[in-house]
Design a protein around this motif. Structure first.
Motif: not given
Length: 442
Positions: A141-147, A152-153
């Motif tokens: 699930n961390v993948g969504a937050g990492m995206g 954008p950076r």
């Protein structure tokens, strides 16, 4: 291939799930850039945000069945390679309608959740399955937050480059999954999985009141989490444009970075606190806490039912808090509310799946597919409500009042039975012959 180990299979599933979630919400991470390039309205932005979830409800049910039938590695590889190819093509599309359709197809990567759940379950024993599934779901699930935080950076407004690179890596991962992935610890276990999912079992679970209540509870938690993953970058870019500019972020690229950072708060909290929710469910069970009226107090797992009820109440209250912070124009207040919101959502996701194996021990796959699949429809509905509410801040309160309060009432009603609550449903459970339950908790 050579020998393998359950840890290697867990790593393969977790990395694959992480990348699928990164791809799933990569469109949302660039929604401000896409909205600016194609001059999208608020309603169109809501439609774009919700599109990531459209195929998830049916897709997860089919993917869960296909995992039992053909083995998780084959299904996972098909998802990675298929989504990767379309993602690569979408990098070169200049027409918005075609881009929308192709990103809708890429979002099929989100159905991988149930495939990995099935894969991990085929390799770990009952006493360690909770930890293994928790590591899989939490890390993935961390993948969504990492995206939202990194894409954008790394790419600025060049979303096409991001879609290209994400697709290429997905292809490589698909090949890796086929090469090293194995469906089950033994051929007998894989064969048992193929024979375990039938129409009779599906009808039984889908018509039980408590299964429906848990599905709605997961829609209030995970369904809401994925909706917010898609919605929040655009929400902060539009709803707090002046406040973000006041922090020194100017231009679409800078605003996108700031909005993505704020949005990542809820995703990280919802993922990182999920194992803690499982601990709290265990703690309530050990202490025997059953504070709420109406809900059953004499069942072997009653404290877990009460813990989930508390989580759902906190989620509802935090939605009202998000609206209040937004209407006040306080960016800091909104982010603080979002921190609490993410934690409460994790309480709901962890609390739900702490109950599912205990309520439906003889049909865990079918129950998980129904509760974890249909509930993702919330990810479609909520952004549409948010985007059509007229005021960008009011959508949270409207969802809380008109959807979550009735869901809570149904949960309390369905979980009031003191004996075998899982047997009460739309018709007499004796009409469907059942396998005897084996899992108990005292």
């Amino acid at each position: 291939m050579g020998r393998t180990h359950k840890v290697e299979q867990l790593v393969i599933a977790t990395v694959g799930f992480f990348w699928c979630f990164l791809m799933w919400f990569s469109t949302a991470a660039f929604s401000p850039s896409i909205a600016e390039e194609f001059d999208l309205t608020l309603a169109q932005l809501g439609l774009l945000a919700s599109s990531a979830i459209w195929l998830a409800p049916v897709g997860r049910i089919i993917a869960g069945w296909a995992s039992d039938r053909y083995g998780a590695p084959r299904v996972f590889a098909v998802i990675l390679i298929g989504a990767g190819l379309v993602s690569i093509h979408s990098a070169f599309v200049t027409d918005y309608t075609l881009l929308f359709i192709e990103r809708l197809i890429v979002a099929v990567a989100g159905v991988s959740f149930v495939v990995g759940i099935q894969h991990v379950a085929q390799w770990f024993d009952e006493h360690e399955i909770g930890t293994a599934e928790g590591l899989y779901a939490g890390t993935g699930n961390v993948g969504a937050g990492m995206g939202a935080l990194l894409l954008p950076r790394l790419y600025g407004t060049e979303y096409g480059d991001a879609f290209l690179h994400l697709g290429v890596i997905a292809l490589l991962m698909g090949v890796w999954y086929l090469w090293r992935g194995r469906a089950a610890r033994s051929t007998e276990r894989a064969a048992e999985a193929r024979a375990s999912s039938g129409m009779r079992d599906t009808v039984y679970v889908w018509t039980r009141y408590l299964a429906i209540a848990l599905m709605l509870a997961y829609a209030m938690s995970f369904g809401l989490e994925i909706a917010m993953n898609a919605w929040l970058p655009g929400y902060y870019a539009e709803g707090f444009k002046e406040a973000i500019a006041g922090l020194g972020f100017e231009g679409a690229a800078q605003v996108q970075i700031a909005a993505g950072t704020f949005a990542a708060v809820q995703s990280f909290n919802a993922s990182l606190f999920r194992p803690f929710s499982g601990y709290m469910s265990d703690l309530w069970q050990r202490k025997g806490w059953t504070p709420f009226p109406v809900l059953a107090k004499g069942l072997p797992y009653s404290p877990r039912i009460h813990w989930l009820a508390l989580a759902l109440i906190l989620i509802t209250l935090s939605m009202a808090l998000l609206t209040a912070a937004g209407l006040s124009g306080s960016l800091v207040g909104s982010v603080v509310a979002l921190v609490a919101f993410g934690i409460f959502v994790s309480f709901g996701t962890g609390g739900t799946f702490a109950l599912v194996p205990l309520l439906f021990p003889e049909r865990p796959g079918v129950a998980a597919g129904f509760i974890g699949g249909v509930s993702t429809a919330g990810g479609i509905v909520y952004p549409l409500v948010f985007g059509s509410s007229g005021n960008i801040h009011m959508g949270y309160l409207l969802v809380a009042l008109w959807m979550f309060v009735p869901f809570l009432a149904f949960y309390f009603w369905a979980a009031r039975y003191e004996r075998h609550p899982e047997e009460h449903g739309l018709f007499d459970s004796r009409l469907i012959p059942r396998k005897p339950a084996t899992a108990k908790e005292g």
